[in-house]
Design a protein around this motif. Sequence first.
Motif, PDB file in Angstrom:
ATOM      1  N   ILE A 163       0.797  -1.239   0.112  1.00  0.00           N
ATOM      2  CA  ILE A 163       0.165  -0.140  -0.081  1.00  0.00           C
ATOM      3  C   ILE A 163       0.916   1.097  -0.162  1.00  0.00           C
ATOM      4  CG2 ILE A 163      -1.774   1.357   1.389  1.00  0.00           C
ATOM      5  CD1 ILE A 163      -2.819  -1.183   2.240  1.00  0.00           C
ATOM      6  N   ARG A 164       1.818   1.313   0.666  1.00  0.00           N
ATOM      7  CA  ARG A 164       2.859   2.279   0.983  1.00  0.00           C
ATOM      8  C   ARG A 164       3.642   2.717  -0.478  1.00  0.00           C
ATOM      9  NH1 ARG A 164       8.142   3.738   2.679  1.00  0.00           N
ATOM     10  NH2 ARG A 164       8.734   1.639   2.928  1.00  0.00           N
ATOM     11  N   ILE A 165       4.018   1.754  -1.130  1.00  0.00           N
ATOM     12  CA  ILE A 165       4.751   1.692  -2.266  1.00  0.00           C
ATOM     13  C   ILE A 165       3.639   2.187  -3.440  1.00  0.00           C
ATOM     14  CG2 ILE A 165       5.651   0.359  -4.246  1.00  0.00           C
ATOM     15  CD1 ILE A 165       6.824  -1.368  -2.184  1.00  0.00           C
ATOM     16  N   ALA A 166       2.284   1.906  -3.243  1.00  0.00           N
ATOM     17  CA  ALA A 166       1.415   2.271  -4.349  1.00  0.00           C
ATOM     18  C   ALA A 166       1.046   3.717  -4.110  1.00  0.00           C
ATOM     19  CB  ALA A 166       0.232   1.290  -4.227  1.00  0.00           C
ATOM     20  N   HIS A 167       1.028   3.905  -2.820  1.00  0.00           N
ATOM     21  CA  HIS A 167       0.875   5.543  -2.441  1.00  0.00           C
ATOM     22  C   HIS A 167       2.021   6.380  -3.021  1.00  0.00           C
ATOM     23  CE1 HIS A 167      -0.455   8.367   1.087  1.00  0.00           C
ATOM     24  NE2 HIS A 167      -0.721   8.733  -0.088  1.00  0.00           N
ATOM     25  N   LEU A 168       3.386   6.107  -2.877  1.00  0.00           N
ATOM     26  CA  LEU A 168       4.427   6.609  -3.233  1.00  0.00           C
ATOM     27  C   LEU A 168       4.485   6.897  -4.833  1.00  0.00           C
ATOM     28  CD1 LEU A 168       7.021   5.229  -0.913  1.00  0.00           C
ATOM     29  CD2 LEU A 168       6.395   7.479  -0.862  1.00  0.00           C
ATOM     30  N   THR A 169       4.010   5.679  -5.495  1.00  0.00           N
ATOM     31  CA  THR A 169       3.816   5.768  -6.794  1.00  0.00           C
ATOM     32  C   THR A 169       2.824   6.830  -7.368  1.00  0.00           C
ATOM     33  OG1 THR A 169       4.371   3.489  -7.102  1.00  0.00           O
ATOM     34  CG2 THR A 169       3.475   4.594  -9.033  1.00  0.00           C
ATOM     35  N   MET A 170       1.756   6.853  -6.612  1.00  0.00           N
ATOM     36  CA  MET A 170       0.632   7.940  -7.152  1.00  0.00           C
ATOM     37  C   MET A 170       1.166   9.308  -6.997  1.00  0.00           C
ATOM     38  SD  MET A 170      -2.561   5.968  -5.104  1.00  0.00           S
ATOM     39  CE  MET A 170      -3.634   7.616  -5.113  1.00  0.00           C
ATOM     40  N   LEU A 171       1.745   9.582  -5.692  1.00  0.00           N
ATOM     41  CA  LEU A 171       2.527  10.770  -5.532  1.00  0.00           C
ATOM     42  C   LEU A 171       3.467  10.988  -6.160  1.00  0.00           C
ATOM     43  CD1 LEU A 171       2.611  10.589  -1.475  1.00  0.00           C
ATOM     44  CD2 LEU A 171       1.010  12.195  -3.014  1.00  0.00           C
ATOM     45  N   GLN A 172       4.414  10.319  -6.774  1.00  0.00           N
ATOM     46  CA  GLN A 172       5.352  10.602  -7.830  1.00  0.00           C
ATOM     47  C   GLN A 172       4.839  11.099  -8.938  1.00  0.00           C
ATOM     48  OE1 GLN A 172       8.518  10.663  -7.189  1.00  0.00           O
ATOM     49  NE2 GLN A 172       8.619  11.638  -9.337  1.00  0.00           N
ATOM     50  N   GLY A 173       3.375  10.369  -9.334  1.00  0.00           N
ATOM     51  CA  GLY A 173       2.741  10.720 -10.694  1.00  0.00           C
ATOM     52  C   GLY A 173       2.269  12.188 -10.459  1.00  0.00           C
ATOM     53  N   VAL A 174       1.808  12.649  -9.410  1.00  0.00           N
ATOM     54  CA  VAL A 174       1.280  14.056  -9.199  1.00  0.00           C
ATOM     55  C   VAL A 174       2.586  14.969  -9.172  1.00  0.00           C
ATOM     56  CG1 VAL A 174       0.589  15.558  -7.505  1.00  0.00           C
ATOM     57  CG2 VAL A 174      -0.448  13.217  -7.679  1.00  0.00           C
ATOM     58  N   ILE A 175       3.514  14.581  -8.872  1.00  0.00           N
ATOM     59  CA  ILE A 175       4.694  15.493  -8.693  1.00  0.00           C
ATOM     60  C   ILE A 175       5.485  15.529 -10.117  1.00  0.00           C
ATOM     61  CG2 ILE A 175       7.233  15.702  -7.812  1.00  0.00           C
ATOM     62  CD1 ILE A 175       6.351  14.229  -5.246  1.00  0.00           C
ATOM     63  N   THR A 176       5.352  14.536 -10.658  1.00  0.00           N
ATOM     64  CA  THR A 176       5.769  14.665 -12.100  1.00  0.00           C
ATOM     65  C   THR A 176       4.833  15.476 -12.949  1.00  0.00           C
ATOM     66  OG1 THR A 176       6.687  12.367 -12.100  1.00  0.00           O
ATOM     67  CG2 THR A 176       6.386  13.100 -14.215  1.00  0.00           C
ATOM     68  N   ARG A 177       3.586  15.494 -12.825  1.00  0.00           N
ATOM     69  CA  ARG A 177       2.786  16.240 -13.525  1.00  0.00           C
ATOM     70  C   ARG A 177       2.807  17.747 -13.054  1.00  0.00           C
ATOM     71  NH1 ARG A 177      -1.234  12.549 -12.543  1.00  0.00           N
ATOM     72  NH2 ARG A 177      -2.215  13.473 -10.826  1.00  0.00           N
ATOM     73  N   MET A 178       3.019  17.908 -12.031  1.00  0.00           N
ATOM     74  CA  MET A 178       3.344  19.426 -11.610  1.00  0.00           C
ATOM     75  C   MET A 178       4.699  19.982 -12.062  1.00  0.00           C
ATOM     76  SD  MET A 178       1.149  20.581  -9.385  1.00  0.00           S
ATOM     77  CE  MET A 178      -0.037  19.511  -8.485  1.00  0.00           C
ATOM     78  N   GLY A 179       5.605  19.165 -12.423  1.00  0.00           N
ATOM     79  CA  GLY A 179       6.797  19.607 -13.092  1.00  0.00           C
ATOM     80  C   GLY A 179       6.556  19.817 -14.611  1.00  0.00           C
ATOM     81  N   ALA A 180       5.816  18.902 -15.243  1.00  0.00           N
ATOM     82  CA  ALA A 180       5.474  19.124 -16.536  1.00  0.00           C
ATOM     83  C   ALA A 180       4.555  20.333 -16.684  1.00  0.00           C
ATOM     84  CB  ALA A 180       4.627  17.767 -17.061  1.00  0.00           C
ATOM     85  N   ASN A 181       3.835  20.682 -15.944  1.00  0.00           N
ATOM     86  CA  ASN A 181       2.890  21.876 -15.896  1.00  0.00           C
ATOM     87  C   ASN A 181       3.734  22.951 -16.085  1.00  0.00           C
ATOM     88  OD1 ASN A 181       0.573  20.374 -16.384  1.00  0.00           O
ATOM     89  ND2 ASN A 181       0.094  20.493 -14.213  1.00  0.00           N
ATOM     90  N   SER A 182       4.695  22.930 -15.124  1.00  0.00           N
ATOM     91  CA  SER A 182       5.784  24.336 -14.865  1.00  0.00           C
ATOM     92  C   SER A 182       6.536  24.308 -16.021  1.00  0.00           C
ATOM     93  CB  SER A 182       6.291  23.912 -13.646  1.00  0.00           C
ATOM     94  OG  SER A 182       7.415  24.863 -13.583  1.00  0.00           O
TER      95      SER A 182
END
Length: 144
Positions: A11-30
């Motif tokens: 569950i923790r690894i899946a949560h980290l993967t989801m968060l990494q996806g959000v962080i990646t999208r923020m960087g792409a938007n920037s």
Amino acid sequence: MADDHEHAESIRIAHLTMLQGVITRMGANSFTLKALSATFGSAAVAITATADNPSLYYAIAAFVPVLIFWLMDAQYLRYERAYRDLYEHVRKGEEIEAYSLDAAPFMQDIRSVFRVALSWSVSLFYFAILISFGIVIYLIHAGI
């Protein structure tokens, strides 16, 4: 007991993967905002340089969208930093609700959007656009 630990870890690894996806999208938007701002700034300079009678209104019309892109970029960076803090808490196994993407509690620790906008990682890019545009406007009005 081992199954519970393995389940919690997955569950923790899946949560980290989801968060990494959000962080990646923020960087792409920037990055997208920077590309749009550079494109818009270049177009504004080209329009101003080729106008028969360039006006100060062209500079104002070009400045406003670049300023808006600048503030939006700073806001994305603020959110990215909050999500990185959330990521770190999940990574360390601290008490965070499973699969939570709520970074609001971490926003309090991040500087305001205006302070982030003036940080070197954001401001240098936008200052360069605005300074180059200002130089072109000056040169046009000076008749050089």
